[in-house]
Design a protein around this motif. Sequence first.
Motif, PDB file in Angstrom:
ATOM      1  N   PHE A 158       0.813  -1.214   0.000  1.00  0.00           N
ATOM      2  CA  PHE A 158       0.000   0.000   0.000  1.00  0.00           C
ATOM      3  C   PHE A 158       0.846   1.262   0.000  1.00  0.00           C
ATOM      4  O   PHE A 158       0.364   2.335  -0.337  1.00  0.00           O
ATOM      5  N   SER A 159       2.095   1.129   0.415  1.00  0.00           N
ATOM      6  CA  SER A 159       3.026   2.249   0.412  1.00  0.00           C
ATOM      7  C   SER A 159       4.430   1.663   0.276  1.00  0.00           C
ATOM      8  O   SER A 159       4.613   0.448   0.408  1.00  0.00           O
ATOM      9  N   PRO A 160       5.428   2.489   0.036  1.00  0.00           N
ATOM     10  CA  PRO A 160       6.795   1.954  -0.072  1.00  0.00           C
ATOM     11  C   PRO A 160       7.266   1.234   1.194  1.00  0.00           C
ATOM     12  O   PRO A 160       8.204   0.435   1.134  1.00  0.00           O
ATOM     13  N   LYS A 161       6.607   1.495   2.323  1.00  0.00           N
ATOM     14  CA  LYS A 161       7.028   0.902   3.591  1.00  0.00           C
ATOM     15  C   LYS A 161       6.257  -0.365   3.961  1.00  0.00           C
ATOM     16  O   LYS A 161       6.566  -0.998   4.970  1.00  0.00           O
ATOM     17  N   THR A 162       5.253  -0.742   3.177  1.00  0.00           N
ATOM     18  CA  THR A 162       4.488  -1.946   3.486  1.00  0.00           C
ATOM     19  C   THR A 162       5.372  -3.182   3.402  1.00  0.00           C
ATOM     20  O   THR A 162       6.086  -3.379   2.405  1.00  0.00           O
ATOM     21  N   LEU A 163       5.330  -4.018   4.428  1.00  0.00           N
ATOM     22  CA  LEU A 163       6.100  -5.257   4.435  1.00  0.00           C
ATOM     23  C   LEU A 163       5.288  -6.347   3.734  1.00  0.00           C
ATOM     24  O   LEU A 163       4.167  -6.651   4.150  1.00  0.00           O
ATOM     25  N   VAL A 164       5.852  -6.920   2.674  1.00  0.00           N
ATOM     26  CA  VAL A 164       5.106  -7.933   1.924  1.00  0.00           C
ATOM     27  C   VAL A 164       5.895  -9.221   1.698  1.00  0.00           C
ATOM     28  O   VAL A 164       5.314 -10.256   1.382  1.00  0.00           O
ATOM     29  N   THR A 165       7.216  -9.166   1.841  1.00  0.00           N
ATOM     30  CA  THR A 165       7.992 -10.389   1.618  1.00  0.00           C
ATOM     31  C   THR A 165       7.904 -11.296   2.840  1.00  0.00           C
ATOM     32  O   THR A 165       7.726 -10.827   3.962  1.00  0.00           O
TER      33      THR A 165
ATOM     34  N   ARG B  26      -1.417   3.777   5.103  1.00  0.00           N
ATOM     35  CA  ARG B  26      -1.492   5.137   4.576  1.00  0.00           C
ATOM     36  C   ARG B  26      -0.167   5.806   4.899  1.00  0.00           C
ATOM     37  O   ARG B  26       0.222   5.881   6.059  1.00  0.00           O
ATOM     38  N   PRO B  27       0.528   6.304   3.902  1.00  0.00           N
ATOM     39  CA  PRO B  27       1.879   6.822   4.118  1.00  0.00           C
ATOM     40  C   PRO B  27       1.970   7.917   5.168  1.00  0.00           C
ATOM     41  O   PRO B  27       3.015   8.087   5.794  1.00  0.00           O
ATOM     42  N   ASP B  28       0.880   8.656   5.376  1.00  0.00           N
ATOM     43  CA  ASP B  28       0.926   9.787   6.304  1.00  0.00           C
ATOM     44  C   ASP B  28       0.367   9.449   7.683  1.00  0.00           C
ATOM     45  O   ASP B  28       0.157  10.343   8.514  1.00  0.00           O
ATOM     46  N   VAL B  29       0.109   8.167   7.953  1.00  0.00           N
ATOM     47  CA  VAL B  29      -0.443   7.753   9.250  1.00  0.00           C
ATOM     48  C   VAL B  29       0.456   6.697   9.873  1.00  0.00           C
ATOM     49  O   VAL B  29       0.814   5.709   9.232  1.00  0.00           O
TER      50      VAL B  29
ATOM     51  N   ALA C 298       1.699  11.116  10.726  1.00  0.00           N
ATOM     52  CA  ALA C 298       3.130  10.831  10.841  1.00  0.00           C
ATOM     53  C   ALA C 298       3.919  12.046  11.307  1.00  0.00           C
ATOM     54  O   ALA C 298       4.970  11.897  11.948  1.00  0.00           O
ATOM     55  N   ILE C 299       3.424  13.241  11.041  1.00  0.00           N
ATOM     56  CA  ILE C 299       4.154  14.438  11.457  1.00  0.00           C
ATOM     57  C   ILE C 299       4.188  14.570  12.974  1.00  0.00           C
ATOM     58  O   ILE C 299       5.084  15.222  13.526  1.00  0.00           O
TER      59      ILE C 299
ATOM     60  N   ALA D 262       3.794  -3.447  18.427  1.00  0.00           N
ATOM     61  CA  ALA D 262       3.844  -3.413  16.962  1.00  0.00           C
ATOM     62  C   ALA D 262       3.748  -1.963  16.502  1.00  0.00           C
ATOM     63  O   ALA D 262       2.998  -1.170  17.095  1.00  0.00           O
ATOM     64  N   PHE D 263       4.495  -1.635  15.477  1.00  0.00           N
ATOM     65  CA  PHE D 263       4.464  -0.275  14.932  1.00  0.00           C
ATOM     66  C   PHE D 263       3.989  -0.294  13.493  1.00  0.00           C
ATOM     67  O   PHE D 263       4.265  -1.222  12.732  1.00  0.00           O
ATOM     68  N   ASN D 264       3.275   0.756  13.136  1.00  0.00           N
ATOM     69  CA  ASN D 264       2.905   1.010  11.741  1.00  0.00           C
ATOM     70  C   ASN D 264       3.627   2.278  11.334  1.00  0.00           C
ATOM     71  O   ASN D 264       3.318   3.368  11.818  1.00  0.00           O
ATOM     72  N   ASN D 265       4.593   2.139  10.467  1.00  0.00           N
ATOM     73  CA  ASN D 265       5.405   3.271  10.029  1.00  0.00           C
ATOM     74  C   ASN D 265       4.950   3.796   8.673  1.00  0.00           C
ATOM     75  O   ASN D 265       5.747   3.916   7.742  1.00  0.00           O
ATOM     76  N   GLY D 266       3.663   4.071   8.555  1.00  0.00           N
ATOM     77  CA  GLY D 266       3.129   4.538   7.280  1.00  0.00           C
ATOM     78  C   GLY D 266       2.990   3.423   6.276  1.00  0.00           C
ATOM     79  O   GLY D 266       3.165   3.634   5.073  1.00  0.00           O
ATOM     80  N   GLU D 267       2.640   2.223   6.743  1.00  0.00           N
ATOM     81  CA  GLU D 267       2.610   1.045   5.876  1.00  0.00           C
ATOM     82  C   GLU D 267       1.279   0.845   5.157  1.00  0.00           C
ATOM     83  O   GLU D 267       1.213   0.110   4.173  1.00  0.00           O
TER      84      GLU D 267
END
Length: 243
Positions: A153-160, A184-187, A211-212, A177-182
């Motif tokens: 969903f974003s460049p940071k989404t873990l899929v492998t 929605r990139p801005d959340v 994220a800001i 657990a953390f969601n680093n914009g995975e």
Amino acid sequence: MKLLSALSESGGPRTLTSLADQLGLTKSNTHRLLHTLIEEGFVKQDGEKGLYSATLRLWEMGSRIVADLDLMGIARTPMQELSDKAGETIHLSVLDGLEVIYVDKIEATQAVRAYTNIGARAPAWAVATGKAMLAHIPAAEEALIASARRKRFSPKTLVTKDSLRAEFARIRETGIAFNNGEWRPDVCGAASPIRDARGSVIAALGISGPAIRLNAERLQGLAPAVISGALTMSRALGWQGQD
């Protein structure tokens, strides 16, 4: 069930023709199925326009199931305490397959906030509450690893597979657990699992926001409060295991 799903996800009333076309059914079969659903109270029809829409019957059933978990009453005070501390949106989520369902929330006190709706779904591997649960439910983790549905969903989404296994191992070790914009990139967000008396993970407590504001440093600072809130709920549900 596919017909009912189509209606519930439509966002508005549907015609018989549009439903039949979407599902690849004949109009006569679609009409018969719709009237069965009407008789059982799951669908209603606007007599004047002839449009069909889902009723609240499914929500009523789902609400009773959630109530049976005894989560809502137990969760409210820890959720409010976390909200008071963080000022961000607080979620209570459960896992359904490879998705999370938001069953309760407290809105952020900030003007700019992360928007979600109670009853909404999100991909479990891309949000903090989902990852918190997947990491502690072996069958769900393996189902995700084996699935071809993993979407970026974003460049940071873990899929492998390797990245997901490593992430879940870290979550089990740290309890957070953390969601680093995975998704929605801005959340961004953080979450911790909630256990029942048997030690089974049945839900997750999470915090999310822009994220800001919720950068890595602030999320690390709030992590102990998230873990503590989830542990308080687990204790209230009868879990006596290790922190």
